[in-house]
Design a protein around this motif. Structure first.
Motif, mmCIF file in Angstrom:
data_model
loop_
_atom_site.group_PDB
_atom_site.id
_atom_site.type_symbol
_atom_site.label_atom_id
_atom_site.label_comp_id
_atom_site.label_asym_id
_atom_site.label_seq_id
_atom_site.Cartn_x
_atom_site.Cartn_y
_atom_site.Cartn_z
ATOM 1 N N PRO A 417 0.821 -1.221 0.000
ATOM 2 C CA PRO A 417 0.000 0.000 0.000
ATOM 3 C C PRO A 417 0.851 1.265 0.000
ATOM 4 O O PRO A 417 1.869 1.348 0.682
ATOM 5 C CB PRO A 417 -0.793 -0.125 1.311
ATOM 6 N N LYS A 418 0.409 2.248 -0.782
ATOM 7 C CA LYS A 418 1.056 3.549 -0.818
ATOM 8 C C LYS A 418 0.028 4.630 -0.490
ATOM 9 O O LYS A 418 -1.159 4.481 -0.776
ATOM 10 C CB LYS A 418 1.691 3.798 -2.187
ATOM 11 N N ILE A 419 0.513 5.704 0.100
ATOM 12 C CA ILE A 419 -0.397 6.771 0.519
ATOM 13 C C ILE A 419 -0.953 7.487 -0.706
ATOM 14 O O ILE A 419 -0.212 7.911 -1.586
ATOM 15 C CB ILE A 419 0.322 7.767 1.441
ATOM 16 N N LEU A 420 -2.275 7.617 -0.733
ATOM 17 C CA LEU A 420 -2.954 8.283 -1.838
ATOM 18 C C LEU A 420 -3.454 9.676 -1.451
ATOM 19 O O LEU A 420 -3.587 10.550 -2.303
ATOM 20 C CB LEU A 420 -4.138 7.437 -2.325
ATOM 21 N N GLY A 421 -3.751 9.857 -0.172
ATOM 22 C CA GLY A 421 -4.278 11.152 0.258
ATOM 23 C C GLY A 421 -4.393 11.238 1.752
ATOM 24 O O GLY A 421 -4.380 10.219 2.458
ATOM 25 N N MET A 422 -4.511 12.469 2.228
ATOM 26 C CA MET A 422 -4.676 12.695 3.665
ATOM 27 C C MET A 422 -5.512 13.940 3.894
ATOM 28 O O MET A 422 -5.421 14.917 3.153
ATOM 29 C CB MET A 422 -3.306 12.858 4.333
ATOM 30 N N ARG A 423 -6.322 13.881 4.932
ATOM 31 C CA ARG A 423 -7.049 15.042 5.423
ATOM 32 C C ARG A 423 -6.780 15.128 6.914
ATOM 33 O O ARG A 423 -6.756 14.114 7.604
ATOM 34 C CB ARG A 423 -8.560 14.928 5.164
ATOM 35 N N ALA A 424 -6.562 16.338 7.403
ATOM 36 C CA ALA A 424 -6.278 16.521 8.823
ATOM 37 C C ALA A 424 -6.959 17.779 9.314
ATOM 38 O O ALA A 424 -7.006 18.794 8.612
ATOM 39 C CB ALA A 424 -4.768 16.610 9.061
ATOM 40 N N GLY A 425 -7.475 17.711 10.519
ATOM 41 C CA GLY A 425 -8.081 18.870 11.146
ATOM 42 C C GLY A 425 -7.545 19.034 12.542
ATOM 43 O O GLY A 425 -7.316 18.038 13.239
ATOM 44 N N GLY A 426 -7.326 20.272 12.968
ATOM 45 C CA GLY A 426 -6.833 20.512 14.314
ATOM 46 C C GLY A 426 -5.629 21.427 14.316
ATOM 47 O O GLY A 426 -5.136 21.847 13.262
ATOM 48 N N PRO A 427 -5.115 21.741 15.511
ATOM 49 C CA PRO A 427 -3.946 22.624 15.611
ATOM 50 C C PRO A 427 -2.758 22.068 14.835
ATOM 51 O O PRO A 427 -2.506 20.860 14.837
ATOM 52 C CB PRO A 427 -3.647 22.638 17.127
ATOM 53 N N GLN A 428 -2.043 22.938 14.174
ATOM 54 C CA GLN A 428 -0.808 22.625 13.454
ATOM 55 C C GLN A 428 -1.005 21.695 12.252
ATOM 56 O O GLN A 428 -0.030 21.183 11.702
ATOM 57 C CB GLN A 428 0.241 22.019 14.405
ATOM 58 N N ALA A 429 -2.228 21.480 11.832
ATOM 59 C CA ALA A 429 -2.462 20.615 10.663
ATOM 60 C C ALA A 429 -1.729 21.155 9.443
ATOM 61 O O ALA A 429 -1.231 20.385 8.610
ATOM 62 C CB ALA A 429 -3.956 20.496 10.381
ATOM 63 N N SER A 430 -1.626 22.478 9.348
ATOM 64 C CA SER A 430 -0.947 23.085 8.204
ATOM 65 C C SER A 430 0.540 22.776 8.188
ATOM 66 O O SER A 430 1.183 22.805 7.134
ATOM 67 C CB SER A 430 -1.141 24.606 8.216
ATOM 68 N N ALA A 431 1.114 22.469 9.363
ATOM 69 C CA ALA A 431 2.550 22.214 9.440
ATOM 70 C C ALA A 431 2.888 20.781 9.048
ATOM 71 O O ALA A 431 3.813 20.539 8.280
ATOM 72 C CB ALA A 431 3.055 22.508 10.852
ATOM 73 N N TYR A 432 2.137 19.817 9.575
ATOM 74 C CA TYR A 432 2.554 18.433 9.336
ATOM 75 C C TYR A 432 1.956 17.806 8.076
ATOM 76 O O TYR A 432 2.308 16.703 7.701
ATOM 77 C CB TYR A 432 2.298 17.545 10.559
ATOM 78 N N ILE A 433 1.066 18.517 7.374
ATOM 79 C CA ILE A 433 0.539 17.980 6.115
ATOM 80 C C ILE A 433 1.657 17.855 5.081
ATOM 81 O O ILE A 433 1.634 16.982 4.201
ATOM 82 C CB ILE A 433 -0.604 18.873 5.570
ATOM 83 N N VAL A 434 2.679 18.720 5.196
ATOM 84 C CA VAL A 434 3.771 18.726 4.225
ATOM 85 C C VAL A 434 4.551 17.418 4.270
ATOM 86 O O VAL A 434 4.999 16.907 3.241
ATOM 87 C CB VAL A 434 4.712 19.924 4.476
ATOM 88 N N SER A 435 4.704 16.850 5.465
ATOM 89 C CA SER A 435 5.452 15.596 5.562
ATOM 90 C C SER A 435 4.760 14.486 4.781
ATOM 91 O O SER A 435 5.427 13.660 4.133
ATOM 92 C CB SER A 435 5.606 15.186 7.031
ATOM 93 N N VAL A 436 3.446 14.480 4.799
ATOM 94 C CA VAL A 436 2.711 13.459 4.056
ATOM 95 C C VAL A 436 2.769 13.744 2.557
ATOM 96 O O VAL A 436 2.833 12.819 1.741
ATOM 97 C CB VAL A 436 1.252 13.369 4.557
ATOM 98 N N ALA A 437 2.768 15.022 2.185
ATOM 99 C CA ALA A 437 2.924 15.368 0.775
ATOM 100 C C ALA A 437 4.245 14.818 0.242
ATOM 101 O O ALA A 437 4.313 14.308 -0.882
ATOM 102 C CB ALA A 437 2.863 16.887 0.604
ATOM 103 N N HIS A 438 5.303 14.911 1.040
ATOM 104 C CA HIS A 438 6.599 14.352 0.635
ATOM 105 C C HIS A 438 6.502 12.836 0.459
ATOM 106 O O HIS A 438 7.045 12.274 -0.506
ATOM 107 C CB HIS A 438 7.667 14.679 1.673
ATOM 108 N N LEU A 439 5.821 12.170 1.376
ATOM 109 C CA LEU A 439 5.708 10.713 1.294
ATOM 110 C C LEU A 439 4.939 10.295 0.043
ATOM 111 O O LEU A 439 5.290 9.315 -0.619
ATOM 112 C CB LEU A 439 5.011 10.177 2.553
ATOM 113 N N ILE A 440 3.893 11.049 -0.288
ATOM 114 C CA ILE A 440 3.135 10.754 -1.509
ATOM 115 C C ILE A 440 4.017 10.962 -2.732
ATOM 116 O O ILE A 440 4.040 10.146 -3.653
ATOM 117 C CB ILE A 440 1.869 11.634 -1.588
ATOM 118 N N ASN A 441 4.749 12.077 -2.728
ATOM 119 C CA ASN A 441 5.596 12.409 -3.870
ATOM 120 C C ASN A 441 6.695 11.362 -4.086
ATOM 121 O O ASN A 441 7.041 11.022 -5.219
ATOM 122 C CB ASN A 441 6.217 13.788 -3.662
ATOM 123 N N GLN A 442 7.238 10.842 -2.994
ATOM 124 C CA GLN A 442 8.307 9.862 -3.093
ATOM 125 C C GLN A 442 7.792 8.458 -3.411
ATOM 126 O O GLN A 442 8.568 7.595 -3.828
ATOM 127 C CB GLN A 442 9.096 9.830 -1.781
#
Length: 496
Positions: A417-442
């Motif tokens: 399985p590979k990551i296809l997407g993520m949704r996050a809500g809550g404090p600092q969601a804007s900060a850690y979404i980037v780490s998942v974007a990198h994982l998807i890209n890689q």
């Protein structure tokens, strides 16, 4: 007549980034701007609205009474709020001006920058006229980047008077908090504005939602999360409602709403804000002089490297940003502008991949997204697995006393399985979404991702536990916390 290597029409995120990347290649560049330096990225858009959002969130935190402390007397002055917002915008504009002046003509640098104030119009494929307060002048260039952005879309049949019936460009002109406000449109802009004004607790906010859910393009659980939080914040959401008309009276606006079930409702407000999207600025650019026509949506069609597709097969005119019809995001505009300049400089570059863009939504709490959601995957008949993990189980969120949030991760349903997407809500969601974007890209597999160490205590640990849930290895189990942890698989039905 002044000649340049590159003329950039528009100084928003697409135009300014195009100019600065071209500077790296030693080009002579002229930026033409008819309105505000920085475009909607600075004024009447991203920076001003987010500054107002941050101020409203600060006010909302100060007003809380469930943390062991209480503010003695809390008040808010709308004039001072707008003054602070304008200070933020001017700060960024002067940073931009400082850089332009640093690289102006005559300075000891390979490239040069200049700023012309006025409205550009093509005379031919290498020449434009610029009309400003000082009159009209003619400029020539080897290449062009059109980055004129977009403006608020107006509702058909509704007269925007810019005083009581307004669009997002008019918000900074308000002189006080409206006592009652109707927001027409329940997309990102509408929900963000509803969040801001409800945070300050000075305005009764009505949100018009033509669908049965706000953010209708998002999965139902994300939409419900945003909708519930808006209502908990005091917003009155009118689901499945259509605006029939707004009748103006001397001291109020009378709004008539028609609902899908047949009934109607009349409400009274002081201000109506129309937030139903944005349309590209292609008017009066003289596109016909360079053989360019817009699409049905009024956008300019571009090839992979942002070169403009036109009737004359011109290869030295580019377009970037909101005007291209791609996602109207600051990051996309900036990336397109840079890509255009790299192509102009004949520097090896790569086409943009729009499939896993990160998006931030400034609600209470903030929501971030990257990659595809369940609706998109089902429409494409793509099998997947999805896990939902509540912030109520994340130690950092518990310590912050801010557990209203979640992590939702979707992976492919296969042997690796590979990551296809993520949704996050809550404090600092804007900060850690980037780490998942990198994982998807890689393109890392779930097995590889689970080897990563996450610091403790951090909100990002929710990502780790959500990924573990997808593998059946989470510390806290769905069986013990069915309301906080959810897991499911989806496969298209096999036709027989």
């Amino acid at each position: 007549m002044k000649n340049y290597d590159l003329i950039v029409i528009g100084s928003g995120p697409a135009g300014f980034s195009a100019a600065m990347r071209a500077l790296d290649f030693g080009l002579s560049i002229c930026i033409v701007e008819g309105a505000h330096l920085g475009g909607a990225g600075v004024m009447n858009g991203a920076l001003t609205s987010k500054t107002m959002y941050e101020l409203s969130m600060d006010y909302a935190v100060a007003a809380r009474t469930d943390r062991g402390y209480r503010s003695g007397s809390l008040s808010v002055d709308f004039g001072q709020v707008i003054k602070t917002v304008m200070q933020a915008a001017k700060e960024k504009q002067y940073q931009m001006l400082s850089q332009i002046e640093t690289f102006s003509d005559g300075k000891p640098y390979p490239g040069s920058l200049c700023l012309k104030r006025g409205w550009a119009k093509f005379i031919d494929s290498h020449t434009i006229s610029v009309t400003g307060k000082q009159g009209t002048e003619t400029l020539k260039a080897k290449s062009f980047v059109i980055a004129t952005g977009a403006r608020p879309r107006h509702a058909p049949g509704l007269d925007i008077d810019h005083e009581r019936i307004i669009d997002s460009d008019d918000l900074l002109k308000l002189t006080k908090f409206p006592e009652r406000m109707l927001i027409v449109g329940s997309g990102i802009i509408g929900c963000e504005m509803a969040t801001i004004f409800s945070n300050f607790k000075q305005t009764e906010v009505h949100l018009l939602d033509r669908a049965n859910r706000v953010l209708p393009y998002e999965d139902d659980d994300v939409s419900s999360f945003v909708s519930k939080n808006l209502e908990d914040n005091g917003v009155i959401i009118h689901h499945t409602a259509h605006l029939r008309t707004i009748n103006k009276h001397p001291n109020h606006l009378e709004v008539i709403l028609d609902y899908d079930d047949g009934h109607s409702k009349v409400i009274e407000v002081d201000v109506a804000l129309v937030a139903i999207g944005r349309v590209p600025n292609t008017d009066n650019l003289g596109l016909e002089e360079i053989g360019v026509t817009t699409t049905e949506r009024g956008t300019l069609e571009i090839a992979d490297h942002c070169v403009l597709r036109d009737a004359n097969n011109t290869c030295h005119i580019y377009a970037a940003g909101d005007i291209t019809g791609h996602a109207q995001l600051y990051s996309v505009a900036e990336f397109q502008g840079r890509l255009a300049s790299e192509q102009i400089a004949d520097t090896p570059c790569y086409p943009m991949d729009y499939s896993h863009m990160s998006t931030l939504m400034f609600f209470k709490p903030e929501v971030a997204s990257v990659g595809r959601n369940e609706k998109q995957l089902r429409a494409a008949n793509t099998p997947y697995k999805v896990a939902y993990y509540s912030n109520q189980l994340v130690n950092r969120a518990i310590a912050m006393r801010s557990t209203m949030g979640f992590i939702k991760i979707i992976v492919s349903n296969g042997d690796e399985p590979k990551i296809l997407g993520m949704r996050a809500g809550g404090p600092q969601a804007s900060a850690y979404i980037v780490s998942v974007a990198h994982l998807i890209n890689q393109g890392n597999s779930l097995v590889e991702v689970l080897r990563i160490f996450y610091p403790h205590p951090s909100l990002a640990e929710g990502i780790q536990e959500c990924l573990r849930t997808l593998s059946g290895k989470s510390i806290y189990k769905p069986e013990a916390f069915p309301e906080f942890i959810k897991f499911k698989e989806w496969k298209p039905e096999v036709k027989r």
